[in-house]
Design a protein around this motif. Structure first.
Motif, PDB file in Angstrom:
ATOM      1  N   GLU A  77       9.953-124.696  13.501  1.00 47.08           N
ATOM      2  CA  GLU A  77      10.060-123.431  12.784  1.00 47.08           C
ATOM      3  C   GLU A  77      11.130-122.511  13.388  1.00 47.08           C
ATOM      4  O   GLU A  77      11.937-121.919  12.662  1.00 47.08           O
ATOM      5  CB  GLU A  77       8.709-122.713  12.781  1.00 47.08           C
ATOM      6  N   ALA A  78      11.157-122.401  14.704  1.00 44.55           N
ATOM      7  CA  ALA A  78      12.110-121.495  15.364  1.00 44.55           C
ATOM      8  C   ALA A  78      13.552-121.925  15.111  1.00 44.55           C
ATOM      9  O   ALA A  78      14.440-121.076  14.955  1.00 44.55           O
ATOM     10  CB  ALA A  78      11.831-121.445  16.855  1.00 44.55           C
ATOM     11  N   LEU A  79      13.775-123.219  15.041  1.00 41.11           N
ATOM     12  CA  LEU A  79      15.124-123.732  14.849  1.00 41.11           C
ATOM     13  C   LEU A  79      15.657-123.426  13.447  1.00 41.11           C
ATOM     14  O   LEU A  79      16.835-123.105  13.264  1.00 41.11           O
ATOM     15  CB  LEU A  79      15.147-125.245  15.090  1.00 41.11           C
ATOM     16  N   PHE A  80      14.785-123.507  12.460  1.00 40.80           N
ATOM     17  CA  PHE A  80      15.206-123.293  11.081  1.00 40.80           C
ATOM     18  C   PHE A  80      15.099-121.834  10.645  1.00 40.80           C
ATOM     19  O   PHE A  80      15.639-121.458   9.607  1.00 40.80           O
ATOM     20  CB  PHE A  80      14.370-124.167  10.134  1.00 40.80           C
ATOM     21  N   GLU A  81      14.421-121.026  11.434  1.00 42.68           N
ATOM     22  CA  GLU A  81      14.194-119.631  11.058  1.00 42.68           C
ATOM     23  C   GLU A  81      15.484-118.859  10.762  1.00 42.68           C
ATOM     24  O   GLU A  81      15.533-118.101   9.779  1.00 42.68           O
ATOM     25  CB  GLU A  81      13.389-118.922  12.140  1.00 42.68           C
ATOM     26  N   PRO A  82      16.569-119.013  11.541  1.00 47.30           N
ATOM     27  CA  PRO A  82      17.800-118.272  11.226  1.00 47.30           C
ATOM     28  C   PRO A  82      18.373-118.631   9.851  1.00 47.30           C
ATOM     29  O   PRO A  82      18.892-117.758   9.151  1.00 47.30           O
ATOM     30  CB  PRO A  82      18.755-118.696  12.349  1.00 47.30           C
ATOM     31  N   PHE A  83      18.264-119.900   9.455  1.00 46.58           N
ATOM     32  CA  PHE A  83      18.744-120.302   8.135  1.00 46.58           C
ATOM     33  C   PHE A  83      17.893-119.668   7.038  1.00 46.58           C
ATOM     34  O   PHE A  83      18.410-119.139   6.054  1.00 46.58           O
ATOM     35  CB  PHE A  83      18.710-121.826   7.993  1.00 46.58           C
ATOM     36  N   VAL A  84      16.584-119.730   7.232  1.00 47.84           N
ATOM     37  CA  VAL A  84      15.667-119.173   6.239  1.00 47.84           C
ATOM     38  C   VAL A  84      15.848-117.668   6.118  1.00 47.84           C
ATOM     39  O   VAL A  84      15.914-117.115   5.007  1.00 47.84           O
ATOM     40  CB  VAL A  84      14.209-119.515   6.614  1.00 47.84           C
ATOM     41  N   ASP A  85      15.965-116.980   7.250  1.00 47.75           N
ATOM     42  CA  ASP A  85      16.147-115.531   7.223  1.00 47.75           C
ATOM     43  C   ASP A  85      17.440-115.149   6.511  1.00 47.75           C
ATOM     44  O   ASP A  85      17.474-114.191   5.728  1.00 47.75           O
ATOM     45  CB  ASP A  85      16.158-114.969   8.653  1.00 47.75           C
ATOM     46  N   ALA A  86      18.515-115.894   6.794  1.00 49.86           N
ATOM     47  CA  ALA A  86      19.801-115.605   6.142  1.00 49.86           C
ATOM     48  C   ALA A  86      19.702-115.812   4.637  1.00 49.86           C
ATOM     49  O   ALA A  86      20.228-115.008   3.851  1.00 49.86           O
ATOM     50  CB  ALA A  86      20.895-116.493   6.731  1.00 49.86           C
ATOM     51  N   ALA A  87      19.013-116.876   4.216  1.00 49.39           N
ATOM     52  CA  ALA A  87      18.862-117.170   2.786  1.00 49.39           C
ATOM     53  C   ALA A  87      18.079-116.075   2.076  1.00 49.39           C
ATOM     54  O   ALA A  87      18.434-115.652   0.970  1.00 49.39           O
ATOM     55  CB  ALA A  87      18.178-118.526   2.603  1.00 49.39           C
ATOM     56  N   ILE A  88      17.018-115.588   2.705  1.00 54.28           N
ATOM     57  CA  ILE A  88      16.214-114.524   2.101  1.00 54.28           C
ATOM     58  C   ILE A  88      16.993-113.221   2.032  1.00 54.28           C
ATOM     59  O   ILE A  88      16.919-112.478   1.047  1.00 54.28           O
ATOM     60  CB  ILE A  88      14.894-114.339   2.881  1.00 54.28           C
ATOM     61  N   ARG A  89      17.776-112.937   3.074  1.00 53.35           N
ATOM     62  CA  ARG A  89      18.544-111.689   3.098  1.00 53.35           C
ATOM     63  C   ARG A  89      19.577-111.627   1.977  1.00 53.35           C
ATOM     64  O   ARG A  89      19.933-110.529   1.533  1.00 53.35           O
ATOM     65  CB  ARG A  89      19.236-111.513   4.456  1.00 53.35           C
ATOM     66  N   TYR A  90      20.073-112.757   1.503  1.00 55.25           N
ATOM     67  CA  TYR A  90      21.003-112.733   0.378  1.00 55.25           C
ATOM     68  C   TYR A  90      20.390-111.982  -0.807  1.00 55.25           C
ATOM     69  O   TYR A  90      21.096-111.294  -1.554  1.00 55.25           O
ATOM     70  CB  TYR A  90      21.365-114.150  -0.064  1.00 55.25           C
ATOM     71  N   PHE A  91      19.086-112.120  -0.982  1.00 55.97           N
ATOM     72  CA  PHE A  91      18.392-111.489  -2.100  1.00 55.97           C
ATOM     73  C   PHE A  91      17.859-110.100  -1.757  1.00 55.97           C
ATOM     74  O   PHE A  91      17.938-109.186  -2.567  1.00 55.97           O
ATOM     75  CB  PHE A  91      17.212-112.373  -2.548  1.00 55.97           C
ATOM     76  N   THR A  92      17.281-109.967  -0.583  1.00 53.85           N
ATOM     77  CA  THR A  92      16.567-108.735  -0.239  1.00 53.85           C
ATOM     78  C   THR A  92      17.430-107.683   0.436  1.00 53.85           C
ATOM     79  O   THR A  92      17.165-106.491   0.318  1.00 53.85           O
ATOM     80  CB  THR A  92      15.370-109.056   0.665  1.00 53.85           C
ATOM     81  N   ARG A  93      18.455-108.122   1.158  1.00 54.80           N
ATOM     82  CA  ARG A  93      19.358-107.183   1.833  1.00 54.80           C
ATOM     83  C   ARG A  93      20.798-107.677   1.706  1.00 54.80           C
ATOM     84  O   ARG A  93      21.427-108.044   2.702  1.00 54.80           O
ATOM     85  CB  ARG A  93      18.971-107.015   3.313  1.00 54.80           C
TER      86      ARG A  93
END
Length: 218
Positions: A77-93
């Motif tokens: 989870e920790a390894l993939f978290e930066p990718f997931v966070d970046a993907a979500i931020r495209y929409f939310t921020r």
């Protein structure tokens, strides 16, 4: 923010489109000048492209959720978290550049960034790259979307993705990481439905794509 927040944003944009019809009009313009690599076989090309775009957008939060689940269940989870966070931020921020695009037009751009980021994530690790988790149909869908967004802007988006990937996984160590547990988790039933969805996305919307050297991701 979560994938559910992204789905809420998409729902709002769909209601806005139902009132304005702006995005459908844009797809009609695109349908009138399709490159040789893209063929729409349906009787109403604009509607086919419109529905393709809607499904492509809605796939983004589902892809985020799938990657999150597989990463957590495989202990990565920790390894993939930066990718997931970046993907979500495209929409939310979204960045200031993206903030000027609203409605389904803006969401298509953000979904493209999300899908391309995940595609590059796969490409930058040997274990995942060799597993063929990303099907040819997913790459073709990204190429069709690249055209719908239009150049040179789509090329600029690709360049921004390359920069983001370097920031997250820019060392050779990431490429050599053994992520077989993630691959094994992603090959179970949780991923199967997504692979099936991608495989039928173009055909379901009566769109055929033929690789053309003149159209590609930079």
């Amino acid at each position: 923010m979560t994938p559910n927040a992204v789905l809420h944003i998409i729902d709002q944009a769909r209601r806005q489109e139902a009132r304005s019809g702006t995005f459908l009009g844009q797809m009609a313009e695109r349908a009138a000048g399709l490159p040789d690599s893209i063929t729409v076989e349906g009787p109403n090309p604009a509607t086919c492209l419109f529905q393709f775009a809607i499904e492509y957008i809605e796939m983004a939060p589902r892809l985020i959720e799938c990657v999150t689940t597989c990463a957590r269940d495989s202990g990565n989870e920790a390894l993939f978290e930066p990718f997931v966070d970046a993907a979500i931020r495209y929409f939310t921020r979204p960045s200031i550049l993206l903030a000027q695009y609203d409605g389904l037009d803006g969401l298509l751009i953000k979904a493209y960034l999300c899908h391309r980021l995940m595609e590059e994530m796969y490409e930058n690790n040997y274990s995942i790259r060799a597993s063929r988790l990303v099907d040819l149909e997913a790459i073709q869908a990204n190429l069709v979307t690249h055209y719908l967004i239009g150049e040179p802007f789509a090329n600029e988006l690709d360049q921004s993705i390359a920069i983001t990937v370097v920031q997250i996984a820019g060392t050779p160590n990431y490429y050599r990481l053994n992520l077989t547990p993630f691959v094994e988790q992603a090959q179970d039933a949780a991923w199967d439905w997504m692979r099936d969805y991608w495989e039928k996305l173009l055909t379901r919307n009566q769109i055929a794509f033929t690789l053309n050297p003149g159209l590609g991701l930079s």
